[in-house]
Enzyme design. Sequence first.
Site, PDB file in Angstrom:
ATOM      1  CD  GLU A   1      57.082 -14.021 -55.637  1.00 27.84           C
ATOM      2  OE1 GLU A   1      56.548 -13.188 -54.900  1.00 27.84           O
ATOM      3  OE2 GLU A   1      58.220 -14.512 -55.415  1.00 27.84           O
TER       4      GLU A   1
ATOM      5  CB  CYS B   1      58.211 -10.480 -57.336  1.00 28.69           C
ATOM      6  SG  CYS B   1      59.651 -11.507 -56.929  1.00 28.69           S
TER       7      CYS B   1
END
Length: 161
Positions: free
Chosen positions: A80, A119
Amino acid sequence: MRRDKVNYYLDIAETVLERGTCLRRNFGAVIVKNDQIIATGYAGAPRGRKNCSDLGVCTREKLAIPRGERYEMCRSVHAEQNAIISARREDMLGSTLYLVGKEVKTGDYVENASPCALCRRFIINAGIETVIVRNTNSEYTKISVSRWVEEDESLTGQGGY
């Protein structure tokens, strides 16, 4: 039979994860806006550093660190994160991030996969609106990022994942 659009993008994320260099779990991420791929990312060491797959050792595995804990011990930049740093924020506003994870040893999809707490913060600040995570070859979980803003895991001590 034609593949539905969500699984089409998840299939692309699954192909991206094959570039991953983690010895535990590999993830692939694809950011899409207005039916256009903005960026992709997979888990791997920062540019110029050796990957775990090159070294033949995963520090977190060696130290028996449980899933979802002590990410500062990980050599990799997450999928990500790599996708986000490859895109312009203005392109990510209101976008969808598609995420697929697989266990290296078995090739099975990661159960209950979700972006880690760090993330999640990247995703929130990038302006991504929705995250879709693959559970099986055709089933997935759709997550509204606004939920992560409202349910702040840093206040409860939960790391996510």
